[in-house]
Design a protein around this motif. Structure first.
Motif, mmCIF file in Angstrom:
data_model
loop_
_atom_site.group_PDB
_atom_site.id
_atom_site.type_symbol
_atom_site.label_atom_id
_atom_site.label_comp_id
_atom_site.label_asym_id
_atom_site.label_seq_id
_atom_site.Cartn_x
_atom_site.Cartn_y
_atom_site.Cartn_z
ATOM 1 N N GLU A 68 -43.566 23.912 7.830
ATOM 2 C CA GLU A 68 -42.581 23.322 6.924
ATOM 3 C C GLU A 68 -41.981 24.372 5.994
ATOM 4 N N LYS A 69 -42.821 25.160 5.326
ATOM 5 C CA LYS A 69 -42.321 26.168 4.389
ATOM 6 C C LYS A 69 -41.656 27.333 5.127
ATOM 7 N N GLY A 70 -42.221 27.672 6.289
ATOM 8 C CA GLY A 70 -41.600 28.727 7.083
ATOM 9 C C GLY A 70 -40.200 28.333 7.517
ATOM 10 N N ALA A 71 -40.064 27.078 7.947
ATOM 11 C CA ALA A 71 -38.757 26.577 8.362
ATOM 12 C C ALA A 71 -37.798 26.512 7.177
ATOM 13 N N GLU A 72 -38.345 26.210 5.991
ATOM 14 C CA GLU A 72 -37.491 26.156 4.797
ATOM 15 C C GLU A 72 -36.944 27.547 4.462
ATOM 16 N N LEU A 73 -37.796 28.573 4.598
ATOM 17 C CA LEU A 73 -37.340 29.938 4.370
ATOM 18 C C LEU A 73 -36.271 30.334 5.388
ATOM 19 N N LEU A 74 -36.546 30.033 6.653
ATOM 20 C CA LEU A 74 -35.613 30.397 7.720
ATOM 21 C C LEU A 74 -34.279 29.682 7.551
ATOM 22 N N SER A 75 -34.337 28.394 7.281
ATOM 23 C CA SER A 75 -33.105 27.616 7.134
ATOM 24 C C SER A 75 -32.308 28.063 5.913
ATOM 25 N N SER A 76 -33.012 28.444 4.833
ATOM 26 C CA SER A 76 -32.324 28.924 3.641
ATOM 27 C C SER A 76 -31.523 30.179 3.958
ATOM 28 N N TRP A 77 -32.162 31.096 4.693
ATOM 29 C CA TRP A 77 -31.470 32.332 5.074
ATOM 30 C C TRP A 77 -30.271 32.046 5.980
ATOM 31 N N VAL A 78 -30.488 31.216 6.985
ATOM 32 C CA VAL A 78 -29.427 30.916 7.955
ATOM 33 C C VAL A 78 -28.273 30.177 7.295
ATOM 34 N N LEU A 79 -28.589 29.176 6.496
ATOM 35 C CA LEU A 79 -27.536 28.347 5.898
ATOM 36 C C LEU A 79 -26.693 29.123 4.889
ATOM 37 N N TRP A 80 -27.352 29.857 3.990
ATOM 38 C CA TRP A 80 -26.587 30.587 2.980
ATOM 39 C C TRP A 80 -25.682 31.632 3.618
ATOM 40 N N ASN A 81 -26.220 32.417 4.550
ATOM 41 C CA ASN A 81 -25.413 33.435 5.222
ATOM 42 C C ASN A 81 -24.300 32.814 6.050
ATOM 43 N N GLY A 82 -24.680 31.843 6.871
ATOM 44 C CA GLY A 82 -23.712 31.249 7.784
ATOM 45 C C GLY A 82 -22.615 30.481 7.069
ATOM 46 N N ILE A 83 -23.001 29.625 6.130
ATOM 47 C CA ILE A 83 -22.013 28.782 5.450
ATOM 48 C C ILE A 83 -21.036 29.621 4.628
ATOM 49 N N LEU A 84 -21.557 30.604 3.884
ATOM 50 C CA LEU A 84 -20.668 31.396 3.030
ATOM 51 C C LEU A 84 -19.767 32.317 3.856
ATOM 52 N N ALA A 85 -20.286 32.848 4.956
ATOM 53 C CA ALA A 85 -19.422 33.642 5.840
ATOM 54 C C ALA A 85 -18.349 32.756 6.459
ATOM 55 N N GLY A 86 -18.746 31.532 6.826
ATOM 56 C CA GLY A 86 -17.784 30.578 7.379
ATOM 57 C C GLY A 86 -16.718 30.192 6.379
ATOM 58 N N ILE A 87 -17.125 30.004 5.119
ATOM 59 C CA ILE A 87 -16.152 29.679 4.065
ATOM 60 C C ILE A 87 -15.152 30.824 3.898
ATOM 61 N N GLY A 88 -15.667 32.060 3.971
ATOM 62 C CA GLY A 88 -14.777 33.214 3.889
ATOM 63 C C GLY A 88 -13.758 33.204 5.007
ATOM 64 N N ALA A 89 -14.213 32.884 6.233
ATOM 65 C CA ALA A 89 -13.306 32.826 7.383
ATOM 66 C C ALA A 89 -12.294 31.701 7.220
ATOM 67 N N ILE A 90 -12.726 30.585 6.664
ATOM 68 C CA ILE A 90 -11.811 29.451 6.435
ATOM 69 C C ILE A 90 -10.730 29.835 5.435
ATOM 70 N N ILE A 91 -11.127 30.474 4.341
ATOM 71 C CA ILE A 91 -10.154 30.904 3.331
ATOM 72 C C ILE A 91 -9.148 31.872 3.950
ATOM 73 N N ALA A 92 -9.617 32.684 4.903
ATOM 74 C CA ALA A 92 -8.738 33.642 5.570
ATOM 75 C C ALA A 92 -7.826 32.976 6.598
ATOM 76 N N GLY A 93 -8.015 31.678 6.819
ATOM 77 C CA GLY A 93 -7.191 30.978 7.797
ATOM 78 C C GLY A 93 -7.553 31.317 9.224
ATOM 79 N N ALA A 94 -8.835 31.573 9.480
ATOM 80 C CA ALA A 94 -9.276 31.972 10.814
ATOM 81 C C ALA A 94 -9.204 30.813 11.799
#
Length: 398
Positions: free
Chosen positions: A276-302
């Motif tokens: 449970e805690k291992g998955a929470e660490l992994l998901s935190s890393w994946v979500l923060w990196n992925g979502i914010l990079a995706g938001i950057g691409a969206i703002i860029a009109g990708a």
């Protein structure tokens, strides 16, 4: 002889004439022609490097640019900075209709017409930009690019009178002082190092009477270095500022240590905190990196595919020292929305407005590259910081 635009002096039995110009000034072009005719120098030194000189000789050569190759060679940030700088200069000369650097073209043409020796005295732009980028702290890089972009997109237009003031020493002193206070490292590389480099090329020329056509902002610094070189010729050796500084051992170590630490912490979380805690660490890393990079691409009109690639790829590329999400997302955008000849031809004009950045496919690729990189960088910081909270819960038995 000394005036706002000219400085004539002798050193070691040689005569030097520094002619300061504003790069978008019609009167500078006229003055270059007139002074060369009046002074009849042995050598004309021009503030150009070989690549910019070639672009004068073959103005269509740059149309062969391969944007994916630029990103692959990790030149994306440098190209973006170069584009916005060029846009700023083009905007300055907008009302007068003068393209930046036309006074240098006039000097080259006069040397050819009169059969005089011509020397190119500026450091290659790619070296200057890469040194500025390498020496600027990571925390300052995005702020520097933001500053450049805000200048490029500024609605303020300069009048002919304002442009002519750029040749006045007091106006230049004020501008350089502001730059040195805001971005001291950038000022050191863009101004101080180039002053020394230009002076060294002038000093090492063969002429007994050398006329140097340089930007007005370099006049004082170049003269100072020439006078110092007359006392100590060792200063004319500029080999240490002709190359891009290598990354420090600490930077190289951090590039491997930080990803290894993140992976190690996630693995450790699984060991001491269970799935449970291992998955929470992994998901935190994946979500923060992925979502914010995706938001950057969206703002860029990708493109939607580029956005998905940014979301899925950022958590992985942020752990890899060899490749960043900016290259991946930019390359995907370039493959899906291939730049056309028209995009290349309109690059300079489109770079002068936000709307143009979104309209031009090359500039859109650079936006995708830049904003997805920023998003992933923020995600790396936030995701890593979230580990503190998660481990705190683990150790407190929650």
């Amino acid at each position: 002889m000394e005036s706002q635009t000219q400085d004539k002096f002798e050193l070691e039995g040689r005569e030097f004439i520094l002619l300061g110009t504003a790069h978008v000034s019609e009167s500078s072009i006229e003055e270059v022609v007139r002074v060369i005719e009046e002074q009849n120098p042995d050598v004309i030194a021009v503030e150009l490097d070989e690549k910019r000189y070639q672009s004068i000789e073959d103005p269509d050569a740059w149309k062969n640019m391969d944007i994916i190759k630029v990103l692959k060679e990790k030149q994306g940030f440098l190209l973006l900075a170069n584009v916005v700088l060029s846009s700023y200069q083009n905007k300055m000369g907008g009302k007068s209709g003068i393209k930046p650097g036309q006074e240098m073209v006039a000097a080259v043409n006069m040397a050819r017409e009169l059969g005089l020796e011509k020397i190119l005295v500026d450091r290659p732009l790619s070296i200057t930009m890469r040194r500025a980028w390498a020496k600027t702290p990571s925390s300052e890089r995005f702020r520097l690019l933001s500053y450049l972009c805000s200048s490029a997109f500024s609605k303020v237009e300069m009048s002919s009178e304002d442009i002519e003031k750029l040749k006045e020493t007091n106006e230049m002193d004020t501008m350089l002082q502001e730059l040195s206070e805001t971005f001291p490292v950038a000022k050191e590389v863009l101004i101080d190092e180039r002053d020394r480099y230009i002076a060294s090329k002038i000093w090492n020329s063969n002429g007994k009477k050398v006329l140097a056509v340089i930007g007005a902002g370099h006049m004082r610094g170049v003269k100072t270095y020439l006078e110092q070189m007359a006392d100590d010729e060792m200063l004319s050796d500029v080999s240490e500022i002709e190359t891009v500084p290598e990354k420090s051992k600490a930077s190289k170590f951090a590039a491997w240590f930080i990803p290894a630490l993140i992976v190690g912490l996630i693995a450790y979380g699984f060991v001491i905190g269970g799935k449970e805690k291992g998955a929470e660490l992994l998901s935190s890393w994946v979500l923060w990196n992925g979502i914010l990079a995706g938001i950057g691409a969206i703002i860029a009109g990708a493109h939607i595919v580029t956005i998905l690639v940014s979301v899925l790829g950022a958590p992985l590329t942020s752990l890899c020292p060899f490749i960043g999400i900016g290259f991946v997302s930019g390359a995907v955008q370039a493959l899906i929305k291939k730049p056309t000849v028209k995009d290349i031809e309109n690059l300079q004009n489109d770079s002068s407005s936000v709307k143009g950045f979104y309209r031009n496919r090359i500039l859109r690729v650079l936006l995708v590259f830049f904003l997805s990189s920023i998003g992933s960088s923020i995600g790396t910081f936030v995701g890593g910081a979230s580990f503190v909270s998660i481990f705190s819960k683990i150790f407190n038995g929650q």
